[in-house]
Design a protein around this motif. Structure first.
Motif, short mmCIF file in Angstrom:
data_model
loop_
_atom_site.label_atom_id
_atom_site.label_comp_id
_atom_site.label_asym_id
_atom_site.label_seq_id
_atom_site.Cartn_x
_atom_site.Cartn_y
_atom_site.Cartn_z
N LEU A 1 14.80 -7.94 -3.84
CA LEU A 1 16.01 -7.71 -4.65
C LEU A 1 15.95 -8.42 -6.02
CD1 LEU A 1 18.82 -7.74 -1.94
CD2 LEU A 1 17.84 -5.79 -3.14
N ALA B 1 23.17 -7.87 2.40
CA ALA B 1 21.96 -8.55 1.92
C ALA B 1 21.90 -8.61 0.40
CB ALA B 1 20.72 -7.85 2.46
N ALA B 2 22.39 -7.53 -0.26
CA ALA B 2 22.32 -7.45 -1.72
C ALA B 2 23.57 -7.98 -2.40
CB ALA B 2 22.09 -6.01 -2.14
N THR C 1 12.80 -8.35 3.89
CA THR C 1 12.21 -8.26 2.54
C THR C 1 13.22 -8.46 1.42
OG1 THR C 1 12.52 -5.84 2.48
CG2 THR C 1 10.43 -6.66 3.35
N SER C 2 14.51 -8.41 1.72
CA SER C 2 15.51 -8.41 0.64
C SER C 2 15.45 -9.66 -0.22
CB SER C 2 16.91 -8.25 1.24
OG SER C 2 17.20 -9.30 2.15
N TYR D 1 22.45 -3.48 4.18
CA TYR D 1 21.91 -3.63 2.82
C TYR D 1 22.95 -4.23 1.88
CZ TYR D 1 20.46 -2.68 -1.90
OH TYR D 1 20.17 -2.85 -3.23
N ILE E 1 14.87 -4.14 5.85
CA ILE E 1 15.78 -4.59 4.79
C ILE E 1 15.97 -6.10 4.85
CG2 ILE E 1 18.15 -4.47 3.94
CD1 ILE E 1 18.18 -1.54 4.87
N TYR F 1 6.97 -0.17 1.84
CA TYR F 1 7.97 0.14 2.86
C TYR F 1 7.47 1.21 3.83
CZ TYR F 1 11.66 -2.80 0.95
OH TYR F 1 12.40 -3.89 0.58
N GLY G 1 19.90 0.63 -3.11
CA GLY G 1 20.33 0.74 -1.73
C GLY G 1 20.07 2.12 -1.17
#
Length: 436
Positions: free
Chosen positions: A351, A167-168, A346-347, A164, A343, A330, A365
């Motif tokens: 996000l 990804a973020a 879809t991030s 995560y 994660i 989710y 997160g």
């Protein structure tokens, strides 16, 4: 056919296969093959081999069989019995007594393993036989182990958190720190339910042992010292950055063997039996992971997760309405995908929506990790359900029903951190503020 209809059809086929007795990993792979063959232009055979190789040829996954073997050593020697003997006097006055060891064990081991499957498998191997031998309710034990095993991905270190954070584009350390207080909160909720259930069903809880003096408690707890030191050592070298999770797992195996040898409870027979059992359980888990990875590739190629996320974005919801809808999305994805795939897939869409709504990415997160925990105990692809099914012979739906009250605890925890986001962000702000 719309993407949502395709997703529903694939889910229906998976339910039919699992209901018909097809192996879990095979069922996942078959549905993945059908999805790619009929609804995409990609080559399912090539993707099948790629998914299986990428999943099993993982250095991080090497920790899994080692931690499971560590649990086998504890289970097949007298160490697990000694651990319960040492804890019994201290838990004697708490409603539920030794049933709380499932929560404590998963919380402590989760801080070492970083894996939901490894935590669930290891603590189940140690705790279930001992609790059954002492007369505790098996249904409550199964439900608590299925859900408390997910603490492995909430209490740092956690592979899911790392995925995560990448990804973020968030700080991995901040995300790690954010998991501690929600992890403790979730442990309290689980233990609170066990205590409440025990007060409601006193006939299903073994009678309390005779009161003991403090000196006797300390004497009986002496057997806990070697295992406690081993766990503290593993956590210490991991937090200090001296060893990876896989290396810590190797230390755990060596330490367990050394303790078993020193206590003269290790024989060639239980050494070999433990090694073979750990091999079988590890192969089962890796096979299921590979099947889930192939199904996740199918979902990615069809674009179903992206379609769901874009549909939510088009609704232009208020911040808390957005959170409520994302919970539902989710939960639906969790019936067919593993947490990391949820994660990753879809991030890119979710996000930006979260940032626009004004939510902290570190907070989100932990929010999404809790949803992944729910996915681990949600049929038909609840991974912890499969682990316990293969270890106990119980049907996964039976285990899912036993886990329902603890499922509710997870939902309550999500509601609490949504209303009080400081529970997530306070520790990272304090620690990182001090470090600066």
């Amino acid at each position: 056919m719309s993407l949502i209809a395709i997703g529903g059809l694939l889910l229906f086929i998976l339910l039919l296969l699992l209901g018909g007795g097809v192996w879990i990993a095979m069922g996942l792979a078959i549905v993945g093959w059908i999805g790619q063959f009929f609804f995409t232009t990609t080559l399912p055979g090539k993707n099948l081999f790629t998914a299986f190789w990428e999943t099993t040829a993982s250095w991080e996954l090497a920790a899994l069989p080692l931690f499971i073997w560590m649990g086998e050593i504890l289970f097949r020697t007298r160490l697990s019995e000694q651990m319960f003997e040492g804890l019994a006097p201290w838990l004697n006055r708490i409603p539920g007594r030794l049933m709380h060891t499932t929560i404590l064990g998963c919380g402590i081991f989760g801080s070492v393993s970083g894996s939901s499957a490894a935590t669930c498998a290891t603590i189940s191997k140690v705790a279930l036989p001992e609790l059954k031998r002492r007369g505790y309710d098996e249904r409550l034990a199964l439900g608590s182990l299925a859900t408390a095993g997910t603490l492995g991905i909430l209490i740092p270190p956690s592979i899911t958190m790392v995925v995560y954070a990448v990804a973020a584009d968030a700080s991995v350390i901040r995300v790690f720190l954010a998991g501690f207080i929600p992890g403790l909160l979730l442990m309290l909720l689980f233990s609170g339910y066990i205590a409440w259930w025990s007060l409601r069903h006193p006939d299903k809880v073994p009678p309390a042992e005779a009161p003991t003096s403090l000196a006797d408690k300390l004497r009986r707890s002496g057997s806990l010292i070697p295992c406690a030191l081993l766990i503290l050592f593993i956590v210490w070298v991991l937090v200090a950055g001296w060893a990876t999770a896989t290396e810590c797992a190797a230390f755990g195996v060596l330490g367990s063997l050394a303790i078993a040898i020193s206590s003269r409870s290790l024989t060639w027979r239980n050494f070999w039996d433990g090694l073979m059992s750990a091999t079988r359980v590890s192969c089962m888990i890796m096979f299921i992971l590979a099947g889930a990875s192939f199904l996740a590739k199918t979902m990615a190629f069809t674009g179903i997760p992206r379609e769901l996320a874009e549909g939510v974005a088009a609704l232009n919801l208020s911040p808390y309405a957005l959170i409520a809808v994302l919970v539902v999305v989710y939960l639906v994805l969790g019936t067919a995908l593993d947490g990391i795939s949820m994660i990753v897939l879809t991030s890119a869409v979710v996000l930006p929506m979260i940032q626009k709504a004004g939510f902290d990415l570190v907070w989100f997160g932990i929010f999404i990790v809790l949803l992944v925990e729910i996915a681990e105990v949600t049929p038909p692809v609840g991974f912890n359900l499969f682990v316990l099914q293969n270890m106990t012979g119980k049907d996964s739906n039976v285990i899912a029903r036993a886990a329902l009250p603890f499922f509710g605890c997870l939902v309550v925890c999500i509601a609490i951190i949504t209303v009080f986001p400081q529970l997530v962000t306070w520790l990272p702000d304090v620690v990182m503020g001090v470090s600066r």
